[in-house]
Design a protein around this motif. Structure first.
Motif, PDB file in Angstrom:
ATOM      1  N   ARG A   1      55.313  39.498  45.701  1.00 41.15           N
ATOM      2  CA  ARG A   1      56.497  40.307  45.931  1.00 41.15           C
ATOM      3  C   ARG A   1      57.393  39.638  46.972  1.00 41.15           C
ATOM      4  NH1 ARG A   1      54.653  46.243  47.411  1.00 41.15           N
ATOM      5  NH2 ARG A   1      52.812  45.182  48.237  1.00 41.15           N
ATOM      6  N   ALA A   2      58.687  39.731  46.740  1.00 38.75           N
ATOM      7  CA  ALA A   2      59.683  39.279  47.714  1.00 38.75           C
ATOM      8  C   ALA A   2      60.486  40.501  48.141  1.00 38.75           C
ATOM      9  CB  ALA A   2      60.592  38.216  47.101  1.00 38.75           C
ATOM     10  N   HIS A   3      60.672  40.678  49.447  1.00 37.26           N
ATOM     11  CA  HIS A   3      61.241  41.914  49.969  1.00 37.26           C
ATOM     12  C   HIS A   3      62.588  41.697  50.647  1.00 37.26           C
ATOM     13  CE1 HIS A   3      57.232  43.613  49.372  1.00 37.26           C
ATOM     14  NE2 HIS A   3      56.739  42.607  50.063  1.00 37.26           N
ATOM     15  N   ALA A   4      63.470  42.668  50.453  1.00 38.09           N
ATOM     16  CA  ALA A   4      64.727  42.746  51.192  1.00 38.09           C
ATOM     17  C   ALA A   4      64.886  44.190  51.660  1.00 38.09           C
ATOM     18  CB  ALA A   4      65.912  42.330  50.321  1.00 38.09           C
ATOM     19  N   PHE A   5      65.624  44.372  52.763  1.00 38.51           N
ATOM     20  CA  PHE A   5      65.822  45.738  53.246  1.00 38.51           C
ATOM     21  C   PHE A   5      67.188  45.863  53.900  1.00 38.51           C
ATOM     22  CE2 PHE A   5      64.403  43.790  57.187  1.00 38.51           C
ATOM     23  CZ  PHE A   5      65.144  44.449  58.162  1.00 38.51           C
TER      24      PHE A   5
ATOM     25  N   TRP B   1      63.936  49.623  51.105  1.00 37.75           N
ATOM     26  CA  TRP B   1      63.326  48.345  50.724  1.00 37.75           C
ATOM     27  C   TRP B   1      63.476  48.141  49.225  1.00 37.75           C
ATOM     28  CZ3 TRP B   1      61.051  44.810  54.004  1.00 37.75           C
ATOM     29  CH2 TRP B   1      60.818  45.235  55.318  1.00 37.75           C
ATOM     30  N   ILE B   2      63.755  46.910  48.834  1.00 39.93           N
ATOM     31  CA  ILE B   2      63.747  46.554  47.419  1.00 39.93           C
ATOM     32  C   ILE B   2      62.933  45.272  47.278  1.00 39.93           C
ATOM     33  CG2 ILE B   2      65.931  45.280  47.546  1.00 39.93           C
ATOM     34  CD1 ILE B   2      66.474  46.371  44.664  1.00 39.93           C
ATOM     35  N   SER B   3      62.104  45.217  46.270  1.00 39.73           N
ATOM     36  CA  SER B   3      61.195  44.089  46.092  1.00 39.73           C
ATOM     37  C   SER B   3      61.356  43.489  44.707  1.00 39.73           C
ATOM     38  CB  SER B   3      59.739  44.535  46.282  1.00 39.73           C
ATOM     39  OG  SER B   3      59.557  45.159  47.537  1.00 39.73           O
ATOM     40  N   LEU B   4      61.306  42.166  44.653  1.00 40.80           N
ATOM     41  CA  LEU B   4      61.198  41.463  43.381  1.00 40.80           C
ATOM     42  C   LEU B   4      59.728  41.303  43.059  1.00 40.80           C
ATOM     43  CD1 LEU B   4      63.834  38.592  43.875  1.00 40.80           C
ATOM     44  CD2 LEU B   4      64.164  40.804  42.753  1.00 40.80           C
ATOM     45  N   LEU B   5      59.345  41.726  41.869  1.00 42.64           N
ATOM     46  CA  LEU B   5      57.968  41.557  41.403  1.00 42.64           C
ATOM     47  C   LEU B   5      57.935  40.300  40.543  1.00 42.64           C
ATOM     48  CD1 LEU B   5      57.395  45.260  40.281  1.00 42.64           C
ATOM     49  CD2 LEU B   5      57.149  44.287  42.573  1.00 42.64           C
ATOM     50  N   PHE B   6      57.064  39.359  40.891  1.00 41.82           N
ATOM     51  CA  PHE B   6      57.159  38.079  40.197  1.00 41.82           C
ATOM     52  C   PHE B   6      55.802  37.525  39.805  1.00 41.82           C
ATOM     53  CE2 PHE B   6      57.185  36.980  44.783  1.00 41.82           C
ATOM     54  CZ  PHE B   6      56.146  36.058  44.848  1.00 41.82           C
ATOM     55  N   MET B   7      55.861  36.519  38.937  1.00 43.36           N
ATOM     56  CA  MET B   7      54.698  35.748  38.516  1.00 43.36           C
ATOM     57  C   MET B   7      54.923  34.297  38.936  1.00 43.36           C
ATOM     58  SD  MET B   7      54.348  37.339  34.667  1.00 43.36           S
ATOM     59  CE  MET B   7      52.874  36.421  34.246  1.00 43.36           C
ATOM     60  N   ASP B   8      53.826  33.616  39.191  1.00 45.18           N
ATOM     61  CA  ASP B   8      53.900  32.197  39.570  1.00 45.18           C
ATOM     62  C   ASP B   8      53.979  31.358  38.299  1.00 45.18           C
ATOM     63  OD1 ASP B   8      53.695  29.707  40.658  1.00 45.18           O
ATOM     64  OD2 ASP B   8      52.030  30.197  41.990  1.00 45.18           O
ATOM     65  N   LEU B   9      55.007  30.542  38.197  1.00 40.25           N
ATOM     66  CA  LEU B   9      55.184  29.704  37.004  1.00 40.25           C
ATOM     67  C   LEU B   9      54.367  28.415  37.057  1.00 40.25           C
ATOM     68  CD1 LEU B   9      59.009  29.989  36.254  1.00 40.25           C
ATOM     69  CD2 LEU B   9      57.113  31.023  35.015  1.00 40.25           C
TER      70      LEU B   9
ATOM     71  N   GLU C   1      58.917  33.619  38.533  1.00 44.31           N
ATOM     72  CA  GLU C   1      59.558  34.313  37.416  1.00 44.31           C
ATOM     73  C   GLU C   1      59.546  35.802  37.729  1.00 44.31           C
ATOM     74  OE1 GLU C   1      59.377  33.812  32.727  1.00 44.31           O
ATOM     75  OE2 GLU C   1      57.628  34.912  33.478  1.00 44.31           O
ATOM     76  N   VAL C   2      60.728  36.380  37.855  1.00 39.90           N
ATOM     77  CA  VAL C   2      60.857  37.787  38.220  1.00 39.90           C
ATOM     78  C   VAL C   2      60.804  38.644  36.961  1.00 39.90           C
ATOM     79  CG1 VAL C   2      62.341  39.509  39.301  1.00 39.90           C
ATOM     80  CG2 VAL C   2      62.205  37.202  40.272  1.00 39.90           C
ATOM     81  N   PHE C   3      59.902  39.635  36.958  1.00 40.24           N
ATOM     82  CA  PHE C   3      59.760  40.510  35.793  1.00 40.24           C
ATOM     83  C   PHE C   3      60.012  41.974  36.118  1.00 40.24           C
ATOM     84  CE2 PHE C   3      55.535  40.525  37.712  1.00 40.24           C
ATOM     85  CZ  PHE C   3      55.206  41.872  37.699  1.00 40.24           C
ATOM     86  N   GLY C   4      60.195  42.298  37.403  1.00 41.09           N
ATOM     87  CA  GLY C   4      60.399  43.702  37.751  1.00 41.09           C
ATOM     88  C   GLY C   4      60.993  43.874  39.135  1.00 41.09           C
ATOM     89  N   ILE C   5      61.446  45.082  39.398  1.00 38.36           N
ATOM     90  CA  ILE C   5      62.031  45.462  40.683  1.00 38.36           C
ATOM     91  C   ILE C   5      61.370  46.751  41.148  1.00 38.36           C
ATOM     92  CG2 ILE C   5      64.126  46.292  41.833  1.00 38.36           C
ATOM     93  CD1 ILE C   5      65.728  44.514  39.929  1.00 38.36           C
ATOM     94  N   GLU C   6      61.106  46.836  42.429  1.00 35.67           N
ATOM     95  CA  GLU C   6      60.559  48.061  43.019  1.00 35.67           C
ATOM     96  C   GLU C   6      61.424  48.460  44.218  1.00 35.67           C
ATOM     97  OE1 GLU C   6      56.475  49.774  45.168  1.00 35.67           O
ATOM     98  OE2 GLU C   6      56.571  47.710  44.444  1.00 35.67           O
ATOM     99  N   MET C   7      61.705  49.752  44.340  1.00 35.72           N
ATOM    100  CA  MET C   7      62.463  50.257  45.475  1.00 35.72           C
ATOM    101  C   MET C   7      61.683  51.371  46.146  1.00 35.72           C
ATOM    102  SD  MET C   7      66.476  51.425  45.812  1.00 35.72           S
ATOM    103  CE  MET C   7      66.589  51.319  44.068  1.00 35.72           C
TER     104      MET C   7
END
Length: 249
Positions: free
Chosen positions: A184-188, A206-214, A221-227
């Protein structure tokens, strides 16, 4: 020494919860344990200055101790005035200055988070998404790949269809907090509240990028967002109350 004298010698040595328990044993113990002198001693140990007055600030020291000796349990919230069906979320994400995602998300879509994460995601992230905690999540379609060496920023506005007003949740914040183990990568950003709530501040969205390692170093590779608003709201009702308090324009 009579039994009453024994109890009067023992009761002052008890903690407040134990003394309260004695009051329900029998009528005799209740009458003895109700002596406000015992409760004044307990209050003096916890709040010495309040016992310097000739009389308690409340009706009795027992009432004072009973009211304040421990934190009150969280009170049940009233039903929120706002509903997710009244909301729209405007989410924009940039890599450097290139817009890579721009979505208008209906409130019920973000509310439910009812989608199945793709296979191959990390165990830590899967356990997080499958956990019982309240989450607002959104799949990203199509997915996008990005280098973590690049500057990634996000803005989130929220609109109310019931009043045609807009509030800002996140204003061009960077994803500066990368957790490679949780994928996850986070911004706030700090929320701006209505002047009607002058003592509410310091709460972050907070908003997070949900990702997989390529497999490539530093490329995800970002496949989802969480807030979430975990600083202050951990349920759907709490989130709606928090959003209702924003500085709507």
């Amino acid at each position: 020494m009579s039994c009453d004298e024994v109890w009067k010698a023992v009761f002052p040595l008890l903690e407040g919860t134990d003394l309260a328990a004695c009051m329900v044993v029998c009528k005799q113990w209740r009458e003895i344990a109700s002596d406000d002198y015992f409760w004044k001693c307990l209050c003096a140990n916890r709040w010495p200055s309040i016992c310097k007055q000739p009389s308690p600030p409340t009706v009795t020291y027992y009432k004072l101790f009973k009211t304040f000796y421990k934190r009150q349990h969280r009170r049940t919230l009233l039903p929120p005035r706002l509903s997710f069906k009244d909301l729209e979320f405007y989410i924009d994400i940039w890599v450097e200055e290139r817009l890579i995602l721009s979505e208008v998300v209906p409130g019920p879509v973000l509310q439910k988070g009812s989608w199945i994460p793709p296979p191959g995601i990390g165990d830590v992230l899967r356990f997080h998404l499958e956990g019982p905690e309240y989450k607002m999540t959104l799949p990203v379609q199509p997915r996008f790949a990005v280098s973590l060496s690049q500057t990634i920023t996000v803005s989130v506005l929220i609109g109310r269809k019931d009043s045609n007003k807009v509030a800002c949740i996140i204003n061009k914040s960077g994803f500066d907090y990368i957790d490679p183990t949780a994928y996850r990568a986070h911004a706030f950003d700090y929320l701006d509240f209505s002047p009607l709530y002058p003592f509410v501040s310091g709460i972050r969205a907070w908003i997070s990028l949900l990702f997989m390692d390529l497999g490539s170093v530093g490329v995800i590779e970002v496949f989802g967002i969480e807030m979430d608003f975990c600083d202050a709201a951990s349920s759907e009702e709490e989130v709606l109350w928090l959003l209702d308090m924003l500085d709507w324009k």
